[in-house]
Design an enzyme around this catalytic site. Structure first.
Site, PDB file in Angstrom:
ATOM      1  N   GLU A 138       0.486   6.010  -6.411  1.00 40.23           N
ATOM      2  CA  GLU A 138      -0.886   6.183  -5.562  1.00 40.23           C
ATOM      3  C   GLU A 138      -0.964   5.373  -4.709  1.00 40.23           C
ATOM      4  OE1 GLU A 138      -3.283   7.979  -6.571  1.00 40.23           O
ATOM      5  OE2 GLU A 138      -3.037   8.146  -8.674  1.00 40.23           O
ATOM      6  N   GLU A 154      -4.756   9.771 -11.538  1.00 39.12           N
ATOM      7  CA  GLU A 154      -5.116   8.830 -12.801  1.00 39.12           C
ATOM      8  C   GLU A 154      -6.409   9.042 -12.836  1.00 39.12           C
ATOM      9  OE1 GLU A 154      -4.353   5.161 -10.795  1.00 39.12           O
ATOM     10  OE2 GLU A 154      -2.103   4.929 -11.973  1.00 39.12           O
ATOM     11  N   CYS A 171      -7.695   2.386  -0.194  1.00 42.40           N
ATOM     12  CA  CYS A 171      -7.007   3.440   0.167  1.00 42.40           C
ATOM     13  C   CYS A 171      -7.623   4.710   0.492  1.00 42.40           C
ATOM     14  CB  CYS A 171      -6.060   3.767  -1.096  1.00 42.40           C
ATOM     15  SG  CYS A 171      -6.767   3.943  -2.484  1.00 42.40           S
ATOM     16  N   ASN A 176      -5.946  -5.212  -3.780  1.00 43.69           N
ATOM     17  CA  ASN A 176      -7.192  -4.875  -3.174  1.00 43.69           C
ATOM     18  C   ASN A 176      -8.105  -4.300  -4.478  1.00 43.69           C
ATOM     19  OD1 ASN A 176      -6.147  -2.440  -3.853  1.00 43.69           O
ATOM     20  ND2 ASN A 176      -6.847  -1.305  -1.856  1.00 43.69           N
TER      21      ASN A 176
HETATM   22  P1  NAP Z   1       2.514  -2.918  -1.212  1.00 42.42           P
HETATM   23  O1  NAP Z   1       3.011  -3.774  -0.070  1.00 42.42           O
HETATM   24  O2  NAP Z   1       2.935  -1.551  -1.321  1.00 42.42           O
HETATM   25  O3  NAP Z   1       2.239  -3.759  -2.395  1.00 42.42           O
HETATM   26  C1  NAP Z   1       1.821  -3.403  -3.575  1.00 42.42           C
HETATM   27  C2  NAP Z   1       2.549  -3.934  -4.752  1.00 42.42           C
HETATM   28  O4  NAP Z   1       3.968  -3.642  -4.865  1.00 42.42           O
HETATM   29  C3  NAP Z   1       2.497  -5.283  -5.078  1.00 42.42           C
HETATM   30  O5  NAP Z   1       2.486  -5.657  -6.149  1.00 42.42           O
HETATM   31  C4  NAP Z   1       3.957  -5.703  -4.387  1.00 42.42           C
HETATM   32  O6  NAP Z   1       4.064  -7.101  -4.693  1.00 42.42           O
HETATM   33  C5  NAP Z   1       4.698  -4.967  -4.869  1.00 42.42           C
HETATM   34  N1  NAP Z   1       5.875  -4.713  -3.879  1.00 42.42           N
HETATM   35  C6  NAP Z   1       6.147  -4.991  -2.815  1.00 42.42           C
HETATM   36  N2  NAP Z   1       7.231  -4.441  -2.391  1.00 42.42           N
HETATM   37  C7  NAP Z   1       8.043  -4.284  -3.416  1.00 42.42           C
HETATM   38  C8  NAP Z   1       9.193  -3.581  -3.603  1.00 42.42           C
HETATM   39  N3  NAP Z   1      10.145  -3.576  -2.681  1.00 42.42           N
HETATM   40  N4  NAP Z   1       9.415  -3.339  -4.886  1.00 42.42           N
HETATM   41  C9  NAP Z   1       8.654  -3.408  -5.779  1.00 42.42           C
HETATM   42  N5  NAP Z   1       7.350  -3.764  -5.536  1.00 42.42           N
HETATM   43  C10 NAP Z   1       7.142  -4.314  -4.474  1.00 42.42           C
HETATM   44  O7  NAP Z   1       0.950  -2.579  -0.781  1.00 42.42           O
HETATM   45  P2  NAP Z   1      -0.387  -3.348  -0.274  1.00 42.42           P
HETATM   46  O8  NAP Z   1      -0.145  -3.431   1.249  1.00 42.42           O
HETATM   47  O9  NAP Z   1      -0.229  -4.882  -1.027  1.00 42.42           O
HETATM   48  O10 NAP Z   1      -1.288  -2.803  -0.592  1.00 42.42           O
HETATM   49  C11 NAP Z   1      -2.140  -1.875   0.146  1.00 42.42           C
HETATM   50  C12 NAP Z   1      -1.756  -0.369   0.060  1.00 42.42           C
HETATM   51  O11 NAP Z   1      -2.022   0.029  -1.112  1.00 42.42           O
HETATM   52  C13 NAP Z   1      -2.354   0.532   0.974  1.00 42.42           C
HETATM   53  O12 NAP Z   1      -1.387   1.284   1.577  1.00 42.42           O
HETATM   54  C14 NAP Z   1      -3.173   1.263   0.323  1.00 42.42           C
HETATM   55  O13 NAP Z   1      -3.557   2.560   0.664  1.00 42.42           O
HETATM   56  C15 NAP Z   1      -2.394   1.498  -1.082  1.00 42.42           C
HETATM   57  N6  NAP Z   1      -3.503   1.447  -2.360  1.00 42.42           N
HETATM   58  C16 NAP Z   1      -3.460   2.877  -2.641  1.00 42.42           C
HETATM   59  C17 NAP Z   1      -4.294   3.215  -3.857  1.00 42.42           C
HETATM   60  C18 NAP Z   1      -4.292   4.559  -4.340  1.00 42.42           C
HETATM   61  O14 NAP Z   1      -4.844   4.506  -5.499  1.00 42.42           O
HETATM   62  N7  NAP Z   1      -3.738   5.361  -3.647  1.00 42.42           N
HETATM   63  C19 NAP Z   1      -5.000   2.067  -4.263  1.00 42.42           C
HETATM   64  C20 NAP Z   1      -5.107   0.965  -3.916  1.00 42.42           C
HETATM   65  C21 NAP Z   1      -4.159   0.625  -2.786  1.00 42.42           C
HETATM   66  P3  NAP Z   1       3.650  -8.439  -3.861  1.00 42.42           P
HETATM   67  O15 NAP Z   1       2.371  -8.366  -3.877  1.00 42.42           O
HETATM   68  O16 NAP Z   1       4.308  -9.466  -4.566  1.00 42.42           O
HETATM   69  O17 NAP Z   1       4.442  -8.136  -2.574  1.00 42.42           O
END
Ligand code: NAP
Length: 523
Positions: free
Chosen positions: A296, A503, A330, A195
């Site tokens: 995060e 961060e 997020c 994102n």
């Molecule tokens: P996600 O599924 O957790 O993916 C994030 C990253 O983790 C991607 O690079 C993904 O790779 C990787 N990943 C997925 N499964 C993994 C595993 N089992 N082991 C290691 N890495 C793995 O999250 P998302 O749905 O794409 O992103 C949205 C989420 O991020 C939301 O919950 C949002 O709130 C959170 N977010 C938090 C912040 C913050 O600063 N707190 C900022 C932005 C977003 P792939 O893309 O290859 O699956």
């Protein structure tokens, strides 16, 4: 290359408001001119089809690749290496070797490289923004905003590199002197989401690099190009080989890449931004080598509007907080709690503002404010939340349904209750669910009921109430009469299951430093 678009109208909401949606059926890199020789660069020339390890562009050892899709058109932008655990281990070894010399550089030298990197990112901001819109879908103006925000983290940590001070502790014995040194941790493993494909990388990597660490980073499957373009600019800025390494992988290999980073003994730090579910897996995996971990994770931000609020300011704050990046941040408002005295007026004003200000379309179209969601799974989740709310009694005031491709109409729901999924889970889409409350105590209780604790917002003109509620919200970030609060100078981090550590800010660099107590005797 020419492109075609199909234009259609959708009837939404009870007022039959017509919103124009453009669905593009061809790859939008056509807006990104092909590479040309010479000084002038264009976005395509920053589109690298190999991973970046040890300062070189490399394929996966297996030779496998995966395609990167434009979420707006469904077209293929290109392909990058589908790396696995073996490639990741190779990158870790390279980063470890580079650490042996990078840790010996002076803070001023590291600062200089980072400053140059920031200058180059500013110089090529338009190309970075176009690449970002092509792979992620957000409107070009928002992409440009993210590039500026991401670059601000490089600048910030270029400055912070020079402010890592240790301490001299007043001695307890005249024959001793006691001091604290701060030293870089070593290799930092990083995993980032789609994102914010630029800023989530710079917010982490620059803190580590400024501290004297080296980095192995896995970007999201959906958005590897922004990460690779940043590598090229870092290299142009004089970043030595091996200091910043990017391992690209498809979702099929994400788990094994993550496991290698978490379990490898040469990796001293894991920094992750993404879902809470994956964050918990990484935390568990990192336990085997007792790594320092920053997380995060997901949010479920309350956005409270009290009777005492300036309603127009609250509506304005909500529009930015809820609909930026089509609700895929997020820190987006996820539950909007409005006090009963102004509830109807607030809902009406939000609906009118949505009609006036929101335009769904391709990110490259002029005037688009709402790009596509990242993929069809995300659209399914958002539709699921709306359908669940409607079944349980919510009213659809605007929107409420998916469109062609990955687009979803900006949606306003009233009469929402805590029992609905959109209240308890992060929707991550353009849905504004509005709940009604009676008292301040009730609002704070609802706000804090969740296991998430990233951001919270409230609007009030009552000074005592502002102090009380700011202190009572169980979140790491609080916006008071503000809907957009993130800047590199302030700490970003969640409470409860939204994360570990901070961060940005003066605290961000500490996540990449060891404290060492040195006691000198015989003085
Ligand atoms: P996600 O599924 O957790 O993916 C994030 C990253 O983790 C991607 O690079 C993904 O790779 C990787 N990943 C997925 N499964 C993994 C595993 N089992 N082991 C290691 N890495 C793995 O999250 P998302 O749905 O794409 O992103 C949205 C989420 O991020 C939301 O919950 C949002 O709130 C959170 N977010 C938090 C912040 C913050 O600063 N707190 C900022 C932005 C977003 P792939 O893309 O290859 O699956």
């Amino acid at each position: 290359m020419s492109f075609m678009f199909r234009k259609f109208h959708s009837v939404i909401g009870q007022h039959h408001k017509r919103i124009t949606v453009f669905t593009l059926h061809q790859l939008r890199m056509d807006r990104v001119p092909a590479a040309t020789a010479g000084v002038t660069r264009n976005a395509s020339s920053f589109k690298h089809e190999n991973a970046f390890i040890d300062g070189k562009w490399v394929p996966a050892a297996s030779g496998k690749t995966f395609q990167v899709i434009n979420p707006s058109t469904g077209g293929v932008i290109g392909s990058v290496p589908d790396m696995d655990a073996q490639d990741t281990e190779e990158a870790i070894k390279v980063a470890y070797k580079a650490f042996q010399t990078w840790k010996e550089t002076t803070a001023r030298e590291r600062s200089g490289v980072l400053r140059k990197w920031a200058e180059l990112c500013t110089q090529h901001k338009d190309e970075l923004a176009k690449l970002l819109t092509a792979e992620m879908g957000k409107p070009l103006a928002e992409a440009a905003g993210e590039v500026a925000y991401g670059t601000a983290f490089i600048e910030w940590f270029a400055e912070e590199a020079r402010r890592v001070y240790g301490d001299i502790i007043p001695t307890t014995t005249n024959t001793r002197r006691m001091l604290v040194l701060k030293q870089p941790l070593g290799v930092a493993g990083m995993i980032t989401p789609w994102n914010f494909p630029n800023a989530m990388i710079t917010r982490k990597a620059c803190a580590a690099i400024a501290a004297g660490c080296t980095v192995v980073l896995k970007p999201a499957e959906d958005t590897p190009y922004s990460a690779l373009a940043l590598c090229e600019l870092a290299s142009m800025a004089g970043m030595p080989p091996g200091v910043l390494n990017v391992v690209t992988s498809s979702r099929d290999h994400a788990a094994e890449v993550g496991k290698m980073l978490c379990k490898h003994p040469l990796v001293m730090k894991i920094s992750f931004t993404g879902s809470t579910q994956v964050g918990k897996i990484l935390l568990e995996q990192s336990a085997s080598t007792v790594k320092k971990v920053s997380l995060e994770l997901g949010g479920n931000a309350p956005f409270i509007v009290f009777d005492s609020a300036d309603v127009d300011a609250a509506v304005k704050g909500l529009m930015g907080c809820k609909f930026r990046v089509s609700g895929q941040t997020c820190v987006c408002a996820n539950r909007i709690l409005v006090q009963e005295g102004i509830y109807d007026k607030f809902v009406q004003k939000v609906a009118e503002t949505m009609d006036r200000e929101l335009k769904v379309g391709d990110g490259f179209e002029d005037g688009t404010t709402q790009g596509p969601l990242i993929n069809s799974k995300a659209v399914d989740k958002v539709q699921g939340h709306v359908d669940d709310a409607v079944i349980k009694g919510a009213t659809v005031v605007r929107g409420g349904k998916r469109l062609d491709g990955n687009f979803f109409l900006p949606t306003l729901l009233s009469h929402v209750t805590q029992e609905m999924r959109c209240s308890s889970e992060e929707t991550f889409g353009p849905v504004a669910p509005i709940l009604k409350f009676k008292t301040e105590e009730e609002a704070v209780a609802i706000a804090n009921v969740t296991s998430s604790g990233l951001a919270g917002y409230f609007f009030s003109q009552n000074l005592s109430q502002i102090w009380r509620v700011a202190e009572q919200l169980e979140t790491g970030i609080v916006g008071v009469n503000e809907g957009l609060v993130s800047v590199p100078e302030s700490p970003f981090g969640g409470w409860k299951e939204s994360g570990l550590g901070s961060e940005g800010s003066k605290y961000g660099i500490d996540e990449y430093l060891h404290l060492k107590y040195v006691c000198m005797g015989g003085i």
